[in-house]
Design an enzyme around this catalytic site. Sequence first.
Site, short mmCIF file in Angstrom:
data_model
loop_
_atom_site.label_atom_id
_atom_site.label_comp_id
_atom_site.label_asym_id
_atom_site.label_seq_id
_atom_site.Cartn_x
_atom_site.Cartn_y
_atom_site.Cartn_z
N ASP A 485 17.76 -15.68 -58.74
CA ASP A 485 17.01 -15.87 -60.04
C ASP A 485 17.18 -17.60 -60.76
OD1 ASP A 485 17.72 -13.92 -61.68
OD2 ASP A 485 18.77 -13.55 -62.55
N CYS A 486 17.09 -18.67 -59.81
CA CYS A 486 16.89 -19.71 -60.31
C CYS A 486 16.39 -20.42 -60.02
CB CYS A 486 18.64 -20.58 -59.86
SG CYS A 486 19.71 -19.94 -61.55
#
Length: 818
Positions: A485-486
């Site tokens: 997600d990052c």
Amino acid sequence: MTEQAYGYFDDQRKEYVITSPFTPSPWINYLGNDGFYGLISNTAGGYCFYRDPKFRRLLRYRYNNVPVDCGGRYFYLKCDDEIWSVSGRPVPTELDHYECRHGLGYSRFIASKAQIRTELTCFIPLGQTAEVYRLHLSNQGEQDKTLNLFSLLEWCLWNAEDDGANFQRNLSTGEVEVDGSVLYHKTEYRERRNHYAFYGVNQPIQGFDTDRDSFLGPYRGFERPLAVEKGQAGNSIAHGWSPIASHHLELTLAAGESQTLVFVLGYVELPVEYKWQAPGIINKQPAKRMLAAFDSDEKVTAELAKLTAYWQQLLGHFHIQSPDERFNRSLNIWNQYQNMVTFNLSRSASFYESGIGRGMGFRDSNQDTIGFAHMVPERVRERILDLSATQKKDGSAYHQYQPLTKKGNANIGGNFNDDPMWMVLSTANYIKETGDFSILDARVNFDDEEGDFDHFEHLKRAFSHVVNHLGPHGLPLIGRADWNDCLNLNCFSEDPNESYQTTERGDAKVAESLMIAGQFVLYGQEFVQLCKLTERHKLADWAQQHIDLMVGAIDQHGWDGQWFLRAYDARGQKIGSQENQQGKIFIESQGFCVMAGIGLQDGRARLALDAVNQHLACEFGIMLQQPAYSDYDKYKGEISSYPPGYKENAGIFCHNNPWIIIAETLLGRGDQAYDYFSRISPAYLQDVQQLHKTEPYVYSQMIAGRDAATPGQAKNSWLSGTAAWCFYAASQYIAGIRPDYQGLRIMPCLPSHWPSLSVTRQFRGAVYQIDIANPHGLSQGVVDMQIDGEPVPGDLIPYARYRGQHKVQVRLLPPEQG
Ligand code: GLC
Ligand code: GLC
């Protein structure tokens, strides 16, 4: 059973016993199995809710508070001048004995003070929308004692987000009713809510309080309520402000005498026409029925027995006996238990997830199913079809959906390009477990297209979504992010008020992901197999061509010389390459490309995993990437926002460690796989509790990596994809008991020092007692198998032949003897 700093395992009872109220962080447990859930800490802190932790929250809980873990199910005792809490907090009085036993679906608190022994058992009975608290009290002294007992709960005004924000309204809405020993919470019931909550006890009470400030007294906290100090409730009625429920009972216990009280915190929903029993007076019939169901010690004991039987039954589907006690404990009890909790809650409510943010994640929920398909297959089917219904017609998916409405979450939207393919994993795994191909024919619409679609069509569109979103190197476009997600390659954010996950700049047609490439090849092959098994041969050929193209693209543009690249960014620059100064090597693409079989033949897989061992493995697990990013880089996004060693910036993000464990078993390196498993598995961390900080019985999302100030310190326990993946890796790849379409395969890849292994596995109507002997000290070997004394060729137990109980004897032989 050895006693440790903060607790120990009691495997006999399947409990973890915590011996101090002052653990390094609150160590929690979950209650509830079907719609009504609670979280409960080792001092009875926490809250419960009906189905949705944001919209149907019963108890108020303050995150980020000091001290931590404030609010819960509290019981105060006053005897002479002593005041204490039966769960060790909030009153700081030191107890003569304290013990919290977290078990499967219940938590028990045992305390003694002033020769009064208490035992509080908290649980949610099966099929009920209530928490039940049974309190045993016994006078172990020589003299008669008079005790004042006060219960305390603080109501949340249902919507947990508004409850902590909309004060101009919610200081005026609180309403209660009191009827004998039952205190009702009917806030907003006069208008649109058809539900109320109540708190009752099975005995007449001395008094009560429903107004928080009257009970606590001005400027006091939970640790020193005025009513308790005075030994007298105020019989206060809340009008707005903060409604609570507190009973006051005066008890006399003769020397040696015991008493049991049962408290019930219940939730009731009513059809509109039955809401009231008189104008303004709520219909209490359902509450009374629920109270009657638990009005004696015997009834409660019977319910607890049902709960134990329920868990016994669930855990009975898989049971392992290896030479390693910690491995057994982890797989047989806590890992499967954690899997069920993540099934129930996804990522919604923990002591790190406030229950107001995320709904059910598409990628997370699909992956989670591989941890419990063997326990609750019917519910997995339902979950997969719910997820399927949030898919859009182009094959992409809403990243999250809300459990109450089952609708995709518009605030977050989609464009996380790994999302779609996870549904191929969950579906294939479900069919292998159950043989239920009919899930493919189930009718499901797309979120944005009505019609007569079957679930298979959803898988096809998931596959096509990748095919239709390829970048300049023929690799999958990453979108907002893939599993990580990052790693936000299309965000370029310079504004702290923006979300990394939802901000998109540019045309997003350049940044590509090798993790999705590997995932596409791995689950694409599953898709091809599903096509063939359902006689869709043309489609299988078409899909295979795209997989072959992808393998070619990985070979040509995804290999960095010693390992697989991670990505190309929005400017076409490499990420996870020797050419980079930082972030030279990442874990995800090594895991997924090797699991997909890429480089297994030509030695690249071995090189990649050796590189993982050399660059990413550390004492506490395998780090996500190395070297850590030292500065924020807008072309990489949130990953570079974290201080080095934490979270996605070179933390040990446990979820992806099992990918490497599985990959190692594909190379036959059982010792290495087991070694990695034991670095992150909580059962092995019993001796580093203080450092590790989170619960020693469940996986955490992250353990700080080598670059951190605090390597080895874990965060975000319980609701993590780590649980399902670790169970899957250990049971299907280390122990090697692997469901397949035609039956159960036996493909162990063991630590070579294990002489034997036994597994009891329920599978499609049969129970197999599998005994594996490893006389040559191998990791992998040729499987020599007998079923009920009959030799069976190969490594497959063909399911169609068996019902009932069977004995499977396996010997692992060196290739030359096989
Ligand atoms: C969190 C998210 C999960 C994501 C992971 C890595 O665990 O829930 O969806 O894959 O972080 O960023
Ligand atoms: C994942 C990541 C976390 C990030 C969050 C945003 O959970 O692990 O670092 O902040 O996603 O949704």
